[in-house]
Motif scaffolding. Structure first.
Motif, PDB file in Angstrom:
ATOM      1  N   VAL A 135      45.571  41.354  44.328  1.00  9.85           N
ATOM      2  CA  VAL A 135      44.262  40.643  43.960  1.00  9.85           C
ATOM      3  C   VAL A 135      43.747  41.476  42.864  1.00  9.85           C
ATOM      4  N   GLU A 139      41.618  37.384  38.685  1.00 10.03           N
ATOM      5  CA  GLU A 139      42.064  36.547  40.234  1.00 10.03           C
ATOM      6  C   GLU A 139      41.214  37.287  41.333  1.00 10.03           C
ATOM      7  N   ARG A 142      38.205  34.860  41.339  1.00 14.26           N
ATOM      8  CA  ARG A 142      38.521  33.506  41.766  1.00 14.26           C
ATOM      9  C   ARG A 142      38.753  33.627  43.316  1.00 14.26           C
ATOM     10  N   ALA A 143      39.304  34.613  43.648  1.00 20.80           N
ATOM     11  CA  ALA A 143      39.639  34.885  45.339  1.00 20.80           C
ATOM     12  C   ALA A 143      38.238  35.205  45.920  1.00 20.80           C
ATOM     13  N   GLU A 146      36.690  31.469  46.365  1.00 24.66           N
ATOM     14  CA  GLU A 146      37.430  30.638  47.158  1.00 24.66           C
ATOM     15  C   GLU A 146      36.750  31.362  48.458  1.00 24.66           C
TER      16      GLU A 146
END
Length: 168
Positions: A135, A139, A142-143, A146
């Motif tokens: 990560v 990203e 975004r992680a 999510e």
């Protein structure tokens, strides 16, 4: 996981139009030279070595004192103990000595590992963990999004189940 991020102070209400800078000291710190990095890394290791030496000195003093107290005086019979023994105090002293030894070896090991992995600050450690987890940068956000969506869906399903179970 936004609760793990640092919170920045609210912007002031002044309308001077001057650009605001990040007040955190991590953003303002200049990069370290290799010599400064090595000195900072080895300082924790050196502190650990000093603690190990001091804890060994304390341990040795306690053992010598215990040994000398067990030796009877010249004209004292050797078949009787030399003095009263307080088991609780001896156990407490042993626990303190063992704790000092383990903590000092732990500090020294942590300093050695930080030097071996070339980690100087907490930011370096966070970066290494993020790279290891796969990560990085955009990203990461975004992680996190999510994960928050997944958690919200799990909580929503739980509430629906509780709603059905309570109505019956």
């Amino acid at each position: 996981m936004s609760f793990l991020q640092r919170t920045l102070p609210a912007p002031s209400s002044s309308t001077s139009g001057a650009p605001t800078t990040d007040p955190s000291p991590l953003a303002q710190a200049p990069p370290l030279t290799p010599a400064q990095r090595t000195r900072r890394q080895l300082s924790l290791f050196a502190f650990g070595c000093t603690c190990v030496g001091l804890s060994q000195l304390i341990t040795r003093r306690a053992l010598v004192r215990r040994y000398r107290s067990a030796i009877p005086a010249f004209y004292q019979p050797s078949n009787r103990p030399s003095g009263p023994v307080n088991g609780a105090m001896e156990a407490f002293e042993a626990l303190n000595i063992a704790t000092a030894n383990v903590a000092s070896v732990g500090i020294m090991a942590a300093g050695g590992l930080l030097y071996a992995f070339d980690i100087v600050s907490l930011e370096d450690l966070r970066g290494r963990v993020r790279v290891g987890m796969g990560v990085e940068g955009a990203e990461a956000s975004r992680a996190e999004e999510e994960f928050e969506e997944w958690l919200a869906s799990v909580l929503a399903r739980k509430e629906r189940r509780e709603g059905r179970g309570g109505a019956e």
